[in-house]
Design a protein around this motif. Structure first.
Motif, PDB file in Angstrom:
ATOM      1  N   ALA A 271       0.841  -1.201   0.000  1.00 15.35           N
ATOM      2  CA  ALA A 271       0.000   0.000   0.000  1.00 15.35           C
ATOM      3  C   ALA A 271       0.873   1.246   0.000  1.00 15.35           C
ATOM      4  CB  ALA A 271      -0.936  -0.022   1.198  1.00 15.35           C
ATOM      5  N   TYR A 272       1.450   1.543  -1.155  1.00 12.61           N
ATOM      6  CA  TYR A 272       2.324   2.696  -1.316  1.00 12.61           C
ATOM      7  C   TYR A 272       1.694   3.792  -2.159  1.00 12.61           C
ATOM      8  CZ  TYR A 272       6.646   1.473   1.064  1.00 12.61           C
ATOM      9  OH  TYR A 272       7.601   1.228   2.027  1.00 12.61           O
ATOM     10  N   PHE A 273       0.411   3.652  -2.505  1.00 10.36           N
ATOM     11  CA  PHE A 273      -0.341   4.696  -3.202  1.00 10.36           C
ATOM     12  C   PHE A 273       0.292   5.062  -4.546  1.00 10.36           C
ATOM     13  CE2 PHE A 273      -1.624   6.536   1.240  1.00 10.36           C
ATOM     14  CZ  PHE A 273      -2.226   5.325   1.541  1.00 10.36           C
ATOM     15  N   GLY A 274       0.897   4.085  -5.204  1.00 10.98           N
ATOM     16  CA  GLY A 274       1.476   4.325  -6.512  1.00 10.98           C
ATOM     17  C   GLY A 274       2.935   4.717  -6.505  1.00 10.98           C
ATOM     18  N   ALA A 275       3.573   4.761  -5.347  1.00 13.09           N
ATOM     19  CA  ALA A 275       4.990   5.130  -5.263  1.00 13.09           C
ATOM     20  C   ALA A 275       5.853   3.892  -5.519  1.00 13.09           C
ATOM     21  CB  ALA A 275       5.311   5.734  -3.899  1.00 13.09           C
ATOM     22  N   GLY A 276       6.088   3.595  -6.777  1.00 10.83           N
ATOM     23  CA  GLY A 276       6.762   2.360  -7.161  1.00 10.83           C
ATOM     24  C   GLY A 276       8.180   2.232  -6.656  1.00 10.83           C
ATOM     25  N   ASP A 277       8.942   3.326  -6.647  1.00  4.91           N
ATOM     26  CA  ASP A 277      10.326   3.254  -6.180  1.00  4.91           C
ATOM     27  C   ASP A 277      10.380   2.915  -4.690  1.00  4.91           C
ATOM     28  OD1 ASP A 277      11.325   3.825  -8.675  1.00  4.91           O
ATOM     29  OD2 ASP A 277      11.539   5.974  -8.308  1.00  4.91           O
ATOM     30  N   ALA A 278       9.473   3.501  -3.902  1.00  2.00           N
ATOM     31  CA  ALA A 278       9.421   3.185  -2.480  1.00  2.00           C
ATOM     32  C   ALA A 278       9.042   1.726  -2.272  1.00  2.00           C
ATOM     33  CB  ALA A 278       8.422   4.104  -1.784  1.00  2.00           C
TER      34      ALA A 278
END
Length: 356
Positions: A271-278
């Motif tokens: 569940a990173y809200f679209g933050a792929g690098d994270a």
């Protein structure tokens, strides 16, 4: 097949009871927030959102914040837990093609009641886990009074504890201020909450004492994977920064491994809200085998599909994963962790029905 392992909803009877509370600022806050997210309560709207992702997409659900502990006296919070769990169990039973299971709601203001409700949810309602928050009444979750609760879940073997953050604007950003501004309490404070929760459990020896415990940390393990150097080599030097007269501050359960090794025992979601690098950093830190697909729906700007769509896109585009890794994250890890034998069976049955 995709099992979304951390999704929020409010069963109808629970939502009705929640909206009837008129003496709690916390309740008024969630009442306002829920009114703008119809898929939390309206199952027709929720299923319309889910249809975008096909018949092999299903959810493990829990109730949305706030913690029950913040909603009033113990008698009320225990009642709310029962209503929420009965409602989620009913939804899972009536819609097995939509929901792979639910994690029970509990109020930890009374630990004995929380254990009893957890066991009722496991034994009578079929809950696959239980959701808790990063503090109770503003206090830390490594207090010894909570250990019997952790022990009760750990001895089940195939049940997980989901951990959700819960600070609000009363947690100021600076000592000189009374309130947090610009929703810093949410954007950054919730991630600190999760990270502090993990740290206190590690140093309290929960994994030493309960090696079979399964704890799923929301938001990909929060800050921990992104500060791996400080968590690793930094905490290997625990005590070098603490004056002798403050030695009680670093006194914990005797650990037999490096602190960083215990952090990697947590399970985390995507569940990173679209933050792929994270997300990539978190998967590298915790490993594919400790990562569960989850979207945190329906709190995206579209009120349902946005975070699901973005999370799937991140996983599909991630070059450190192969197809087998994706299958593990999408469904095999959670199926094995919780022994969801029925999940694959129902999915296959649905597929056979469609094909026929």
């Amino acid at each position: 097949m995709k099992i979304d392992a951390f999704c929020h909803l409010l069963p109808a009877a629970y939502a009705e009871r929640l909206f009837a509370i008129d003496d709690s600022p916390v309740a008024r806050n969630i009442q306002k927030r829920v009114s703008g997210v119809p898929a939390l309560v309206d199952m027709d709207e929720r299923f319309r959102v889910m249809d975008e992702f096909g018949s092999d997409y299903r959810q493990i659900v829990n109730t949305a914040a706030p913690p029950l502990d913040d909603l009033g006296p113990a008698a009320r919070t225990a009642e709310l837990a029962r209503i929420a769990n009965d409602g989620m169990a009913d939804l899972v039973s009536r819609h097995p093609d939509r929901f792979a299971g639910f994690c029970a709601a509990v109020a930890l203001d009374d630990v004995d009641n929380a254990i009893a409700e957890t066991e009722r949810a496991f034994d009578e309602l079929g809950a696959v886990g239980v959701q808790i928050y990063t503090h109770v009444g503003g206090g830390p979750m490594d207090q010894e009074r909570f250990f019997p609760f952790y022990e009760a879940v750990a001895r089940r073997g195939n049940k997980m504890i989901q951990v959700h953050p819960c600070r609000d604007s009363s947690w100021s950003d600076y000592k000189t201020e009374e309130r947090s501004k610009f929703e810093i309490w949410w954007t950054l404070g919730w991630e600190y909450d999760l990270s502090a929760f993990m740290s206190r459990l590690v140093f309290s020896g929960v994994f030493e004492r309960l090696p079979d415990i399964k704890i799923l940390i929301h938001h990909g393990g929060a800050m921990i994977p992104h500060f791996a150097g400080r968590v690793g080599a930094g905490w290997d030097q625990l005590g070098t920064r603490t004056p002798a007269d403050q030695s009680d501050d670093i006194a914990g359960y005797p650990l037999t491994q490096r602190p960083i090794d215990y952090f990697k025992k947590f399970y985390v979601d995507t569940a990173y809200f679209g933050a792929g690098d994270a997300m990539r950093t978190a998967i590298r830190f915790f490993g594919v085998d400790h990562t569960l697909f989850a979207s945190d729906t329906p709190f995206d700007p579209e009120k349902g599909p946005g975070y699901i769509r973005d999370t799937i896109a991140n996983l599909q585009e991630m070059d450190i994963l192969d197809d087998d890794d994706r299958e593990q994250i999408y469904h095999r890890n959670v199926t094995d962790l919780l022994r969801l034998d029925g999940a694959a069976t129902r999915s296959n049955a649905l597929e056979d029905e469609v094909l026929s």
